[in-house]
Design a protein around this motif. Structure first.
Motif, PDB file in Angstrom:
ATOM      1  N   GLU A  60      55.491  48.103 -31.827  1.00 40.04           N
ATOM      2  CA  GLU A  60      55.607  49.535 -31.581  1.00 40.04           C
ATOM      3  C   GLU A  60      54.675  49.859 -30.425  1.00 40.04           C
ATOM      4  O   GLU A  60      53.466  49.589 -30.504  1.00 40.04           O
ATOM      5  CB  GLU A  60      55.233  50.328 -32.831  1.00 40.04           C
ATOM      6  CG  GLU A  60      55.469  51.811 -32.659  1.00 40.04           C
ATOM      7  CD  GLU A  60      55.330  52.553 -33.966  1.00 40.04           C
ATOM      8  OE1 GLU A  60      56.286  52.506 -34.767  1.00 40.04           O
ATOM      9  OE2 GLU A  60      54.260  53.145 -34.182  1.00 40.04           O
ATOM     10  N   VAL A  61      55.241  50.395 -29.356  1.00 43.59           N
ATOM     11  CA  VAL A  61      54.473  50.683 -28.150  1.00 43.59           C
ATOM     12  C   VAL A  61      54.301  52.191 -28.022  1.00 43.59           C
ATOM     13  O   VAL A  61      55.283  52.933 -27.940  1.00 43.59           O
ATOM     14  CB  VAL A  61      55.177  50.117 -26.899  1.00 43.59           C
ATOM     15  CG1 VAL A  61      54.354  50.417 -25.643  1.00 43.59           C
ATOM     16  CG2 VAL A  61      55.430  48.619 -27.044  1.00 43.59           C
ATOM     17  N   HIS A  62      53.050  52.636 -28.031  1.00 47.27           N
ATOM     18  CA  HIS A  62      52.708  54.040 -27.804  1.00 47.27           C
ATOM     19  C   HIS A  62      52.244  54.129 -26.352  1.00 47.27           C
ATOM     20  O   HIS A  62      51.297  53.448 -25.968  1.00 47.27           O
ATOM     21  CB  HIS A  62      51.572  54.484 -28.738  1.00 47.27           C
ATOM     22  CG  HIS A  62      51.900  54.300 -30.179  1.00 47.27           C
ATOM     23  ND1 HIS A  62      52.537  55.257 -30.917  1.00 47.27           N
ATOM     24  CD2 HIS A  62      51.689  53.255 -31.013  1.00 47.27           C
ATOM     25  CE1 HIS A  62      52.705  54.819 -32.152  1.00 47.27           C
ATOM     26  NE2 HIS A  62      52.210  53.600 -32.238  1.00 47.27           N
ATOM     27  N   TRP A  63      52.914  54.939 -25.577  1.00 48.02           N
ATOM     28  CA  TRP A  63      52.584  55.026 -24.157  1.00 48.02           C
ATOM     29  C   TRP A  63      52.328  56.478 -23.762  1.00 48.02           C
ATOM     30  O   TRP A  63      52.828  57.410 -24.394  1.00 48.02           O
ATOM     31  CB  TRP A  63      53.705  54.441 -23.296  1.00 48.02           C
ATOM     32  CG  TRP A  63      55.007  55.182 -23.455  1.00 48.02           C
ATOM     33  CD1 TRP A  63      55.985  54.940 -24.376  1.00 48.02           C
ATOM     34  CD2 TRP A  63      55.440  56.311 -22.697  1.00 48.02           C
ATOM     35  NE1 TRP A  63      57.007  55.844 -24.231  1.00 48.02           N
ATOM     36  CE2 TRP A  63      56.699  56.688 -23.206  1.00 48.02           C
ATOM     37  CE3 TRP A  63      54.902  57.027 -21.641  1.00 48.02           C
ATOM     38  CZ2 TRP A  63      57.424  57.775 -22.690  1.00 48.02           C
ATOM     39  CZ3 TRP A  63      55.622  58.099 -21.125  1.00 48.02           C
ATOM     40  CH2 TRP A  63      56.860  58.459 -21.637  1.00 48.02           C
ATOM     41  N   LYS A  64      51.527  56.615 -22.703  1.00 51.11           N
ATOM     42  CA  LYS A  64      51.348  57.941 -22.109  1.00 51.11           C
ATOM     43  C   LYS A  64      51.022  57.773 -20.633  1.00 51.11           C
ATOM     44  O   LYS A  64      50.434  56.770 -20.216  1.00 51.11           O
ATOM     45  CB  LYS A  64      50.298  58.768 -22.831  1.00 51.11           C
ATOM     46  CG  LYS A  64      48.893  58.235 -22.789  1.00 51.11           C
ATOM     47  CD  LYS A  64      47.960  59.141 -23.583  1.00 51.11           C
ATOM     48  CE  LYS A  64      46.618  58.462 -23.797  1.00 51.11           C
ATOM     49  NZ  LYS A  64      45.711  59.284 -24.583  1.00 51.11           N
ATOM     50  N   VAL A  65      51.429  58.751 -19.867  1.00 46.72           N
ATOM     51  CA  VAL A  65      51.139  58.791 -18.440  1.00 46.72           C
ATOM     52  C   VAL A  65      50.247  60.002 -18.216  1.00 46.72           C
ATOM     53  O   VAL A  65      50.595  61.115 -18.624  1.00 46.72           O
ATOM     54  CB  VAL A  65      52.428  58.902 -17.593  1.00 46.72           C
ATOM     55  CG1 VAL A  65      52.092  59.040 -16.119  1.00 46.72           C
ATOM     56  CG2 VAL A  65      53.333  57.703 -17.829  1.00 46.72           C
ATOM     57  N   GLN A  66      49.093  59.770 -17.616  1.00 46.14           N
ATOM     58  CA  GLN A  66      48.156  60.850 -17.336  1.00 46.14           C
ATOM     59  C   GLN A  66      48.118  61.118 -15.843  1.00 46.14           C
ATOM     60  O   GLN A  66      48.281  60.198 -15.038  1.00 46.14           O
ATOM     61  CB  GLN A  66      46.760  60.495 -17.838  1.00 46.14           C
ATOM     62  CG  GLN A  66      46.699  60.349 -19.345  1.00 46.14           C
ATOM     63  CD  GLN A  66      45.306  60.027 -19.845  1.00 46.14           C
ATOM     64  OE1 GLN A  66      44.507  59.427 -19.153  1.00 46.14           O
ATOM     65  NE2 GLN A  66      45.027  60.427 -21.078  1.00 46.14           N
ATOM     66  N   ALA A  67      47.870  62.379 -15.481  1.00 42.55           N
ATOM     67  CA  ALA A  67      47.859  62.769 -14.072  1.00 42.55           C
ATOM     68  C   ALA A  67      46.521  62.494 -13.399  1.00 42.55           C
ATOM     69  O   ALA A  67      46.463  62.263 -12.191  1.00 42.55           O
ATOM     70  CB  ALA A  67      48.209  64.249 -13.935  1.00 42.55           C
ATOM     71  N   ALA A  68      45.437  62.493 -14.165  1.00 44.71           N
ATOM     72  CA  ALA A  68      44.100  62.318 -13.597  1.00 44.71           C
ATOM     73  C   ALA A  68      43.909  60.896 -13.084  1.00 44.71           C
ATOM     74  O   ALA A  68      44.336  59.934 -13.720  1.00 44.71           O
ATOM     75  CB  ALA A  68      43.038  62.635 -14.643  1.00 44.71           C
ATOM     76  N   VAL A  69      43.260  60.769 -11.945  1.00 45.19           N
ATOM     77  CA  VAL A  69      42.963  59.452 -11.377  1.00 45.19           C
ATOM     78  C   VAL A  69      41.920  58.749 -12.249  1.00 45.19           C
ATOM     79  O   VAL A  69      40.939  59.362 -12.657  1.00 45.19           O
ATOM     80  CB  VAL A  69      42.437  59.586  -9.926  1.00 45.19           C
ATOM     81  CG1 VAL A  69      41.979  58.253  -9.376  1.00 45.19           C
ATOM     82  CG2 VAL A  69      43.507  60.188  -9.036  1.00 45.19           C
TER      83      VAL A  69
END
Length: 153
Positions: A60-69
């Motif tokens: 099970e892969v929990h992913w997120k994309v964040q905008a902050a560098v």
């Protein structure tokens, strides 16, 4: 942007890459990356992250994309951070069973997802506990790696 998906893998490996970064491998054999030197070359060039999971199975892969560098505060913070380049914006995150090669690329039937990211460099922070994998992707100044060995989670 965030979500969860399940993937089955017979290669015990999760990968993350922009499809344009591995166009040069499309005509290669389907298992080109099973050669450690080839895998390490692409990881260090920032073309693809091959994240070895230790065993085949369902994850099970929990992913997120964040905008902050990403700005790691210390070397210890960098232990599970790997970098990759996104030239086209079409990023595949999923089982390495479907990595580009053998004239095939991942598609909607693959064991993963497609993310639309802005072109640039990205950091990928990864943690694994049993069959749970946590992936955070965010912009980075760095786009290449300097690893000596294959990535093992």
């Amino acid at each position: 942007m965030q979500g969860t998906f399940q993937m089955d893998t017979d290669t015990a490996t999760l990968c993350c890459y922009d499809l344009a970064s591995l166009e040069h491998r499309l005509q290669d054999t389907p298992d080109w990356w099973s050669i450690p030197d080839d895998e390490l070359e692409e990881v260090n060039a920032g073309h693809c992250l091959f994240l070895n999971l230790g065993e085949d199975g369902t994850y099970e892969v929990h992913w997120k994309v964040q905008a902050a560098v990403l700005e790691p505060e210390s070397e210890a913070d960098q232990a599970n951070i790997y970098y990759f380049q996104v030239p086209s914006g079409k990023v595949y995150l999923g089982s390495a069973d479907d990595v580009s090669g053998g004239e095939l690329e991942p598609d909607e039937l693959s064991q993963g997802i497609f993310l639309q990211l802005n072109p640039g460099n990205y950091a990928c922070t990864v943690f694994k506990k049993e069959n749970q994998i946590s992936v955070t992707i965010q912009p980075s100044d760095q786009g290449k790696n300097k690893v000596q060995d294959l990535i093992r989670l």
